[in-house]
Write a protein that holds these residues in place. Structure first.
Motif, mmCIF file in Angstrom:
data_model
loop_
_atom_site.group_PDB
_atom_site.id
_atom_site.type_symbol
_atom_site.label_atom_id
_atom_site.label_comp_id
_atom_site.label_asym_id
_atom_site.label_seq_id
_atom_site.Cartn_x
_atom_site.Cartn_y
_atom_site.Cartn_z
ATOM 1 N N ALA A 121 -61.965 -8.658 -81.027
ATOM 2 C CA ALA A 121 -61.336 -8.466 -79.715
ATOM 3 C C ALA A 121 -62.349 -7.979 -78.686
ATOM 4 N N GLU A 122 -63.238 -7.073 -79.120
ATOM 5 C CA GLU A 122 -64.271 -6.583 -78.199
ATOM 6 C C GLU A 122 -65.220 -7.712 -77.808
ATOM 7 N N ARG A 128 -64.550 -10.906 -77.697
ATOM 8 C CA ARG A 128 -63.821 -11.839 -76.832
ATOM 9 C C ARG A 128 -63.686 -11.273 -75.414
ATOM 10 N N ALA A 129 -63.382 -9.994 -75.324
ATOM 11 C CA ALA A 129 -63.188 -9.362 -74.016
ATOM 12 C C ALA A 129 -64.488 -9.280 -73.219
ATOM 13 N N SER A 130 -65.616 -9.287 -73.910
ATOM 14 C CA SER A 130 -66.910 -9.133 -73.234
ATOM 15 C C SER A 130 -67.451 -10.437 -72.664
#
Length: 493
Positions: free
Chosen positions: A304-305, A307-309
């Motif tokens: 998730a981190e 993807r969010a970055s």
């Protein structure tokens, strides 16, 4: 989307070309894949080597988390399958610049699985003449050192600075069928990597290089035997390798010979490939799981981190620009390099009108940068200054001609547009009284042409516009000049 058609005309008919690329991209990080040694380019030989890199007895590798993160982010950027479980393997071979006697890589269980990259062969319309190129896998591996043959007349030296440097090997499917497609794929991949920030894409420094797999076949036939040309370090050279190696293979086959699966090198000075060694298969390397490294297991929080970055990627950004009214070509030019896109986004954030800003950036700014040999990161005019200049054009303070003069002074002095206008008196005039006076003088000095115009020679209107603008030093508002001129010339004598 439509595919390009590229064939080689031989004596026995047409031949098709099949191309696959294995791109080695150095991961952007300040440490190596399994050690904390530095990775800066250009360091003195053997000054960035840890005990792990030098394969000292008892040294154990420890994976660099950032390298794994960057590879996962790259996979996500090409919408590839991310494997939550992956494993490192030892690839065994002997070479003087490989102190371990093996390379730690990933053969059987790579970090990233299948994905795809969309390419286009039409700069004017990037959505036309496009094609989707499959990516088979991305795995992470350590680089070898470097042999230096030019330091001594009879000896070769070993530089281990690159030993252990983290690489992503990005393996395409054999979906490319022309030099142009191979070049477009490599350019697009490089652009994506630079947007993501996982590789700087500097091919001259060796942080991105391609192994070019080429085979030929008659239309409809199975794949032919491929050759692999190693370590090609520019888009232009990749395209040249595809063309030259394909033509060489056609000549060999038509002369009754056969293509040998081998590794070749490209000589750019002679524009030809030459044999280096026979091509090994996987079993020749005796791959087996690395006993010093546990498998990689990725949890949902880590994914998730990653993807969010991710930033806005080139295709998404290009379509956003097009939605603002910018032409597909200008949008493609503005998004080709991440630095240009960031600069242009900053310009829009300053309030510049999108279409006018795009036209000015791709013509005036890029033209000036080419002329001065500077890149956009070192542009002498900031987005804020450019927005000020465009604002003065939009509100009628500057004509396009005056704006060019102001821009040139800005380039030389670093001043803002308003300050240049004030200091040099370059403000456009819309004073109809002053314009009427100058037009009267121009008409009085060219009575014969006035008579010709009124006699039906309408093309002379441009002459009067030019004379008026010249007399006013280019400072007259062209719209007002046209309006007043039409009125004055239409009046009876």
């Amino acid at each position: 989307m439509t595919e390009s058609t590229y064939t080689i005309r031989g004596e026995t008919g047409d031949w098709e070309v099949v191309v696959g690329l294995e791109v080695h991209a150095q991961i952007t990080t300040n440490a190596k894949l399994f050690s904390g040694a530095a990775t800066a380019f250009g360091a003195e030989p053997n000054t960035q080597v840890s005990l792990v890199d030098a394969a000292m007895p008892g040294m154990l590798p420890v994976p660099n988390r950032e390298c794994i993160r960057q590879a996962v982010r790259t996979g996500m950027a090409i919408e590839a399958q991310i494997n939550r479980w992956s494993r490192f393997d030892r690839k065994n071979y002997f070479y003087a610049d490989l102190p371990q006697g093996y390379q730690i890589s990933q053969l059987y269980h790579p970090l990233v699985g299948e994905g795809a990259i969309d390419i286009s062969l039409d700069e004017k319309n990037p959505d036309a003449h496009g094609k989707r190129i499959g990516v088979e896998r991305i795995h992470v591996e350590q680089d070898a050192g470097k042999l230096m043959h030019d330091q001594h007349p009879t000896r070769s030296y070993v530089d281990l600075n690159r030993s252990g440097v983290a690489l992503m090997e990005i393996v395409s499917k054999p979906d490319m069928t022309s030099p142009a497609e191979a070049g477009a794929y490599l350019r697009k991949l490089r652009s994506i990597l630079r947007y993501v920030g996982s590789c700087d894409g500097n091919m001259e420094e060796g942080s991105m290089r391609a192994d070019v797999n080429v085979s030929v076949r008659k239309p409809g036939d199975p794949f032919g035997t491929r050759t692999e040309t190693k370590n090609v370090n520019s888009v232009r050279f990749v395209m040249a390798v595809v063309e030259q190696e394909a033509r060489r293979q056609v000549e060999v086959l038509e002369d009754g010979g056969r293509i040998v699966q081998e590794t070749r090198l490209y000589d750019p000075d002679r524009n030809e490939t030459r044999s280096m060694r026979s091509k090994e298969d996987a079993h020749d390397y005796r791959y087996f799981p690395d006993p010093d490294l546990l498998p990689l297991e990725l949890d949902e929080a880590f994914l998730a981190e990653c993807r969010a970055s991710l930033p806005e990627l080139p295709d998404t950004k290009r379509r956003r620009y097009e939605a603002l009214g910018i032409t597909p070509y200008a949008a493609a030019v503005l998004t080709a390099e991440v630095e240009a896109a960031r600069w242009f986004d900053a310009l829009l954030d300053c309030g510049a009108a999108p279409v006018a800003a795009a036209n000015w950036t791709t013509s005036e700014l890029f033209g000036a940068l080419n002329r001065t040999g500077k890149d956009i990161e070192n542009a002498p005019v900031s987005p804020t200054q450019a927005a000020e200049l465009l604002g003065l054009i939009a509100d009628g303070t500057l004509s396009s001609t005056l704006a060019k003069q102001v821009f040139e002074i800005m380039l030389e002095t670093g001043q803002g547009a308003a300050a240049v206008v004030e200091e040099h008196g370059l403000k456009q005039t819309s004073d109809t009284g002053e314009i009427e006076r100058v037009i009267a003088e121009v008409m009085a000095a060219n009575e014969d042409k006035v008579a010709d115009y009124r006699g039906g020679k309408d093309k002379l209107f441009g002459f009067f516009v030019g004379q008026t603008m010249k007399a006013m030093g280019g400072k007259a508002n062209p719209g007002v000049v046209n309006e007043v001129l039409k009125k004055a010339l239409s009046q009876p004598e």
